[in-house]
Design a protein around this motif. Sequence first.
Motif, short mmCIF file in Angstrom:
data_model
loop_
_atom_site.label_atom_id
_atom_site.label_comp_id
_atom_site.label_asym_id
_atom_site.label_seq_id
_atom_site.Cartn_x
_atom_site.Cartn_y
_atom_site.Cartn_z
N LEU A 37 0.82 -1.22 0.00
CA LEU A 37 0.00 0.00 0.00
C LEU A 37 0.85 1.27 0.00
O LEU A 37 0.32 2.37 -0.15
CB LEU A 37 -0.93 0.01 1.22
N GLY A 38 2.15 1.12 0.18
CA GLY A 38 3.04 2.27 0.13
C GLY A 38 3.43 2.85 1.47
O GLY A 38 4.02 3.93 1.53
N PHE A 39 3.13 2.15 2.56
CA PHE A 39 3.51 2.65 3.88
C PHE A 39 5.02 2.52 4.05
O PHE A 39 5.57 1.43 3.93
CB PHE A 39 2.80 1.88 5.00
N ASP A 40 5.66 3.64 4.31
CA ASP A 40 7.11 3.67 4.54
C ASP A 40 7.44 5.01 5.20
O ASP A 40 6.61 5.92 5.21
CB ASP A 40 7.86 3.52 3.22
N GLN A 41 8.63 5.15 5.71
CA GLN A 41 9.04 6.40 6.35
C GLN A 41 8.90 7.56 5.37
O GLN A 41 9.22 7.43 4.19
CB GLN A 41 10.48 6.32 6.81
N GLY A 42 8.39 8.68 5.88
CA GLY A 42 8.28 9.89 5.09
C GLY A 42 6.99 10.04 4.30
O GLY A 42 6.75 11.09 3.70
N VAL A 43 6.14 9.04 4.30
CA VAL A 43 4.89 9.09 3.55
C VAL A 43 3.83 9.87 4.34
O VAL A 43 3.72 9.72 5.56
CB VAL A 43 4.40 7.65 3.25
N ASP A 44 3.07 10.70 3.64
CA ASP A 44 2.00 11.47 4.29
C ASP A 44 0.79 10.58 4.54
O ASP A 44 0.43 9.75 3.69
CB ASP A 44 1.58 12.64 3.41
N VAL A 45 0.14 10.78 5.69
CA VAL A 45 -1.01 9.98 6.07
C VAL A 45 -1.99 10.85 6.87
O VAL A 45 -1.58 11.83 7.49
CB VAL A 45 -0.56 8.73 6.88
N GLU A 46 -3.26 10.48 6.80
CA GLU A 46 -4.30 11.22 7.51
C GLU A 46 -5.42 10.24 7.89
O GLU A 46 -5.83 9.44 7.06
CB GLU A 46 -4.86 12.31 6.58
N VAL A 47 -5.89 10.31 9.13
CA VAL A 47 -7.01 9.47 9.56
C VAL A 47 -8.30 10.14 9.10
O VAL A 47 -8.56 11.30 9.39
CB VAL A 47 -7.02 9.27 11.09
N LEU A 48 -9.12 9.39 8.35
CA LEU A 48 -10.37 9.92 7.82
C LEU A 48 -11.58 9.52 8.66
O LEU A 48 -12.53 10.28 8.79
CB LEU A 48 -10.59 9.44 6.38
N HIS A 49 -11.55 8.28 9.18
CA HIS A 49 -12.73 7.77 9.89
C HIS A 49 -12.32 6.63 10.80
O HIS A 49 -11.42 5.86 10.49
CB HIS A 49 -13.75 7.26 8.86
N ARG A 50 -13.00 6.54 11.93
CA ARG A 50 -12.83 5.41 12.85
C ARG A 50 -14.18 4.73 13.01
O ARG A 50 -15.19 5.41 13.12
CB ARG A 50 -12.35 5.91 14.21
N ALA A 51 -14.17 3.42 13.09
CA ALA A 51 -15.40 2.69 13.35
C ALA A 51 -15.93 3.10 14.72
O ALA A 51 -15.16 3.39 15.64
CB ALA A 51 -15.14 1.18 13.32
#
Length: 86
Positions: A37-51
């Motif tokens: 999925l492309g998870f690695d150091q330096g990658v931008d991420v944002e939480v959109l929704h939680r169950a």
Amino acid sequence: MATPISLEQLPHRTHATVADIAWDQLAVPEARRLRELGFDQGVDVEVLHRARLGGGPIACRIGRMTVALRRRVAGAVHVSIVQPAE
């Protein structure tokens, strides 16, 4: 720089950068999926929704993709919050 927190703890709609991933806390298929999925150091991420239920998955944006992660997997991803430009 702020102390990294887990992706599981990242506040909703807060932009962050992956600081580290505790690969040893993940099963081989889980680690493979994160890498695919492309998870690695330096990658931008944002939480959109939680169950709504406490143990449910977390939907997050990585790049232009939206993916769902188990909370345990999200707990192995450590992120640093991106401070807005002034």
